[in-house]
Design a protein around this motif. Structure first.
Motif, PDB file in Angstrom:
ATOM      1  N   LYS A 143      -2.225 -54.118  24.773  1.00  0.00           N
ATOM      2  CA  LYS A 143      -2.223 -53.524  23.087  1.00  0.00           C
ATOM      3  C   LYS A 143      -3.098 -52.457  23.105  1.00  0.00           C
ATOM      4  N   HIS A 144      -4.231 -52.277  24.112  1.00  0.00           N
ATOM      5  CA  HIS A 144      -4.740 -50.857  24.051  1.00  0.00           C
ATOM      6  C   HIS A 144      -4.170 -50.060  24.985  1.00  0.00           C
ATOM      7  N   PHE A 145      -3.864 -50.410  25.968  1.00  0.00           N
ATOM      8  CA  PHE A 145      -3.183 -49.664  26.901  1.00  0.00           C
ATOM      9  C   PHE A 145      -1.412 -49.309  26.791  1.00  0.00           C
ATOM     10  N   HIS A 146      -1.233 -48.670  25.810  1.00  0.00           N
ATOM     11  CA  HIS A 146       0.226 -49.429  25.765  1.00  0.00           C
ATOM     12  C   HIS A 146       1.308 -48.504  25.620  1.00  0.00           C
ATOM     13  N   LEU A 147      -0.104 -46.796  26.821  1.00  0.00           N
ATOM     14  CA  LEU A 147       1.161 -45.515  27.568  1.00  0.00           C
ATOM     15  C   LEU A 147       1.999 -45.940  28.436  1.00  0.00           C
ATOM     16  N   LYS A 148       2.899 -45.621  28.491  1.00  0.00           N
ATOM     17  CA  LYS A 148       4.422 -45.496  29.251  1.00  0.00           C
ATOM     18  C   LYS A 148       4.108 -45.692  30.375  1.00  0.00           C
ATOM     19  N   TRP A 149       3.431 -44.397  30.991  1.00  0.00           N
ATOM     20  CA  TRP A 149       3.332 -43.487  32.386  1.00  0.00           C
ATOM     21  C   TRP A 149       2.300 -44.768  32.741  1.00  0.00           C
ATOM     22  N   PHE A 150       1.351 -46.147  32.069  1.00  0.00           N
ATOM     23  CA  PHE A 150       0.378 -46.771  33.059  1.00  0.00           C
ATOM     24  C   PHE A 150       1.146 -47.659  32.920  1.00  0.00           C
TER      25      PHE A 150
END
Length: 138
Positions: free
Chosen positions: A119-126
């Motif tokens: 939820k907090h790190f929902h960046l696609k690249w991550f």
């Protein structure tokens, strides 16, 4: 020739062969608890034959391709071994342990860390980096 083959075994060959032998022993001893035990036993048996054949060929002919296969076959077997550990897990545990670990996460943290993290790190690249990292484990 037997001694030549045994002398040609690398530490990774020995570890792989030991794992396969232990796995075969477990499958044979606990065959009634496992589905398709004969099939899994035969796969391990043929893997042992294949590894010993590869070592024998590599000890006889010094070829870059054979050397490459000898150095990389353990990596190719990792996904098989990973799946087999789940298969052998049924010898010791009647059902999957995932629900236990989910409850343990909830007990320790009060939430599901993987869900909150996403939820907090929902960046696609991550997410792609994490997926690649998990894949590289195999």
């Amino acid at each position: 020739m037997k001694n030549n083959i045994l002398m040609s075994l690398k530490p990774v060959d020995i570890a792989t062969l030991l794992y396969l032998l232990i796995s075969m022993f477990l499958i044979a001893f606990f065959r009634k608890k496992l589905d398709n035990a004969d099939f899994h036993f035969l796969i391990n048996f043929y893997l042992i034959l294949g590894i010993m054949s590869l070592v024998a060929i590599h000890s006889k002919w010094k070829n870059p391709t054979i050397n490459f296969v000898h150095l990389t076959y353990p990596l190719l077997l990792l996904s098989y071994f990973y799946g087999e550990t789940a298969y052998l897990n049924h010898i010791f545990f009647a059902k999957d342990l995932d629900p236990i670990f989910i409850r343990l996460d909830n007990y320790i943290f009060g939430f599901q860390p993987s869900i909150e993290f996403s939820k907090h790190f929902h960046l696609k690249w991550f997410g792609e980096i994490l997926n690649f990292s998990y894949f590289s484990y195999y």
